[in-house]
Scaffold this active site. Structure first.
Site, mmCIF file in Angstrom:
data_model
loop_
_atom_site.group_PDB
_atom_site.id
_atom_site.type_symbol
_atom_site.label_atom_id
_atom_site.label_comp_id
_atom_site.label_asym_id
_atom_site.label_seq_id
_atom_site.Cartn_x
_atom_site.Cartn_y
_atom_site.Cartn_z
ATOM 1 N N THR A 47 -18.188 24.803 -7.606
ATOM 2 C CA THR A 47 -19.600 24.871 -7.969
ATOM 3 C C THR A 47 -20.014 23.444 -8.332
ATOM 4 O O THR A 47 -19.164 22.598 -8.602
ATOM 5 C CB THR A 47 -19.864 25.802 -9.169
ATOM 6 O OG1 THR A 47 -19.186 25.276 -10.322
ATOM 7 C CG2 THR A 47 -19.382 27.223 -8.906
ATOM 8 N N GLY A 48 -21.312 23.219 -8.362
ATOM 9 C CA GLY A 48 -21.780 21.878 -8.705
ATOM 10 C C GLY A 48 -22.348 21.173 -7.486
ATOM 11 O O GLY A 48 -22.892 21.820 -6.581
ATOM 12 N N HIS A 49 -22.193 19.859 -7.446
ATOM 13 C CA HIS A 49 -22.863 19.046 -6.426
ATOM 14 C C HIS A 49 -22.303 19.334 -5.028
ATOM 15 O O HIS A 49 -21.192 18.913 -4.677
ATOM 16 C CB HIS A 49 -22.673 17.567 -6.780
ATOM 17 C CG HIS A 49 -23.493 16.643 -5.947
ATOM 18 N ND1 HIS A 49 -22.972 15.925 -4.895
ATOM 19 C CD2 HIS A 49 -24.805 16.343 -5.993
ATOM 20 C CE1 HIS A 49 -23.936 15.203 -4.340
ATOM 21 N NE2 HIS A 49 -25.059 15.435 -4.999
ATOM 22 N N GLY A 50 -23.096 20.063 -4.255
ATOM 23 C CA GLY A 50 -22.606 20.570 -2.984
ATOM 24 C C GLY A 50 -22.284 19.504 -1.964
ATOM 25 O O GLY A 50 -21.299 19.611 -1.228
ATOM 26 N N ARG A 54 -32.325 23.291 3.069
ATOM 27 C CA ARG A 54 -31.102 22.596 2.631
ATOM 28 C C ARG A 54 -30.004 23.625 2.326
ATOM 29 O O ARG A 54 -30.226 24.620 1.661
ATOM 30 C CB ARG A 54 -31.405 21.766 1.387
ATOM 31 C CG ARG A 54 -30.165 21.054 0.789
ATOM 32 C CD ARG A 54 -29.535 21.868 -0.311
ATOM 33 N NE ARG A 54 -28.448 21.154 -0.986
ATOM 34 C CZ ARG A 54 -27.618 21.720 -1.844
ATOM 35 N NH1 ARG A 54 -27.734 22.996 -2.135
ATOM 36 N NH2 ARG A 54 -26.663 21.026 -2.419
ATOM 37 N N THR A 83 -24.852 28.573 -9.154
ATOM 38 C CA THR A 83 -23.717 28.956 -8.297
ATOM 39 C C THR A 83 -22.652 29.678 -9.099
ATOM 40 O O THR A 83 -22.341 29.291 -10.232
ATOM 41 C CB THR A 83 -23.033 27.761 -7.593
ATOM 42 O OG1 THR A 83 -24.012 26.987 -6.909
ATOM 43 C CG2 THR A 83 -21.977 28.221 -6.590
ATOM 44 N N GLY A 87 -26.012 23.896 0.875
ATOM 45 C CA GLY A 87 -24.953 23.164 0.183
ATOM 46 C C GLY A 87 -23.571 23.598 0.636
ATOM 47 O O GLY A 87 -23.374 24.084 1.755
HETATM 48 N N1 GLY Z 1 -22.831 24.009 -5.058
HETATM 49 C C1 GLY Z 1 -24.031 24.644 -4.748
HETATM 50 C C2 GLY Z 1 -24.948 23.831 -3.983
HETATM 51 O O1 GLY Z 1 -24.821 22.621 -3.949
HETATM 52 O O2 GLY Z 1 -25.859 24.378 -3.400
#
Ligand code: GLY
Length: 356
Positions: A254-257, A231, A203, A233
């Site tokens: 950015t990171g854990h969507g 999926r 990302t 995010g």
């Molecule tokens: N932050 C990008 C995703 O989780 O897809």
């Protein structure tokens, strides 16, 4: 004295005096410069964004141009061309843009076969009355606007995906080749991402502030590596992966969507800035809220801390910048007109485990 009674000399004198007073006011207030902030992989992107801002491009267009470098880069395996595919080996891209002056936005999700999803998102914003197009509808819209379809799965990404698939479960029907792990593409990937404490993901985000106070932003991604097909995010969701308002500033993630979605990450950062927090303090306050919302056991480590990283970035309407991450060690990219682009350390909530 009525204006009509002014002599030419009086007029010239008063205009000159006004000019001096005006110049003093301008001198007292430093001229606002173009600023861009983004994720750690956005060093070249923020530089190009500021160049485009300086050339007079609107912030959202400048940000889309900046992230386009990563979308076209096959070595950037979390974005665009060369992005890692989903569980089925199919590259599905998400992107969004927002303009903080008009408060309009555009986004695409699960878009296949188009290298520059951010450019498609920009067209959704400008050429439709809607905000988010997904899957086949997004592809048909892109085709209608002349975007060319191409295979986005590079040979390196295919090999990495196959290696993941072959090693995902010990008792399925897929077998790795004997010396597969020695393949230079796999070694490259393992060196870059393999030992991470967290499941890797790419990302890129860029937020841009123009000299006239306009703001715009863009986030684009191939999403979580080897994600469930379909999926989506946070990146293409307005308020989650990005948000801006020219009255306040711009932010992105950015990171854990999923954790960002639950907490409306980027919009929350902007709201904290609206309440008076600096960009860095707003990012940290948002992350604290994200962590309080991390209640599912599968998201927490043995000490109750998040088993993921979330990175936030923000620029205020005044031109202050800041970034923060759940875990230590992260950086963000910043560029101001007249200065080189730089990577700066992000603030954080938790110290990363020493072994990571
Ligand atoms: N932050 C990008 C995703 O989780 O897809």
């Amino acid at each position: 004295m009525p204006a009509s009674d002014l002599t030419r000399r009086d007029l010239l004198t008063s205009v000159a005096a006004a000019g001096v007073a005006g110049a003093a006011a301008v001198a007292a207030q430093p001229a606002r410069r173009q600023v861009a902030i983004g994720s750690v992989n956005a060093l070249a992107a923020v530089k190009l964004t500021v160049e485009r801002l300086s050339a007079g491009e609107p912030p959202v267009d400048a940000a889309v141009a900046g992230v386009g470098l990563a979308e076209a880069d096959p070595d950037e395996v979390g974005v665009g061309y060369g992005g890692l595919p989903n569980e089925d080996g199919v590259v599905q891209l998400d992107a969004a843009v927002m303009d903080g002056v008009s408060m309009r936005a555009g986004a695409v999700a699960a878009l296949e076969r188009i290298k520059h999803p951010a450019r498609v998102a920009l067209q959704v914003m400008r050429r439709t009355t809607r905000i988010l197009l997904v899957g086949d509808g997004a592809l048909r819209f892109a085709r209608a606007h002349g975007f060319v379809e191409e295979n986005l799965l590079t040979e390196r990404a295919r090999k990495i995906w196959l290696y993941w698939k072959e090693n995902a479960a010990p008792d399925d029907d897929w077998l790795p080749a004997a010396a597969e792990a020695e393949d230079p593409d796999l070694r490259w990937f393992v060196e870059k991402y393999g030992s991470s404490y967290f499941r890797p993901q790419g990302t890129i985000h860029v937020s841009a502030l123009a000299a006239d106070g306009g703001v715009g932003c863009c986030t684009t991604t191939s999403g979580l590596f080897f994600k469930l097909p379909g999926r989506v995010g946070d990146s293409p969701l307005i308020g989650c992966g990005l948000y801006c308002d020219a009255e306040v500033g711009s932010a992105g993630a950015t990171g854990h969507g999923e954790s960002c979605i639950i907490s409306n990450g980027a919009a929350t950062v902007v709201e904290f800035m609206r309440q008076g927090k600096s960009p860095e303090a707003a990012c940290l306050a948002t992350l604290e809220r994200v962590v309080r919302s991390t209640r599912a056991a599968f998201l927490r480590d043995t000490e109750g801390r998040p088993r993921y990283n979330l990175n936030l970035y923000a620029v205020s309407a005044k031109g202050e910048v800041g970034g923060a991450s759940t875990w230590s060690g992260a950086q963000h990219a910043v560029c101001r007109s007249g200065e080189p682009a730089r990577l700066l350390p992000s603030a954080y909530l938790f110290k990363r485990p020493a072994a990571d």
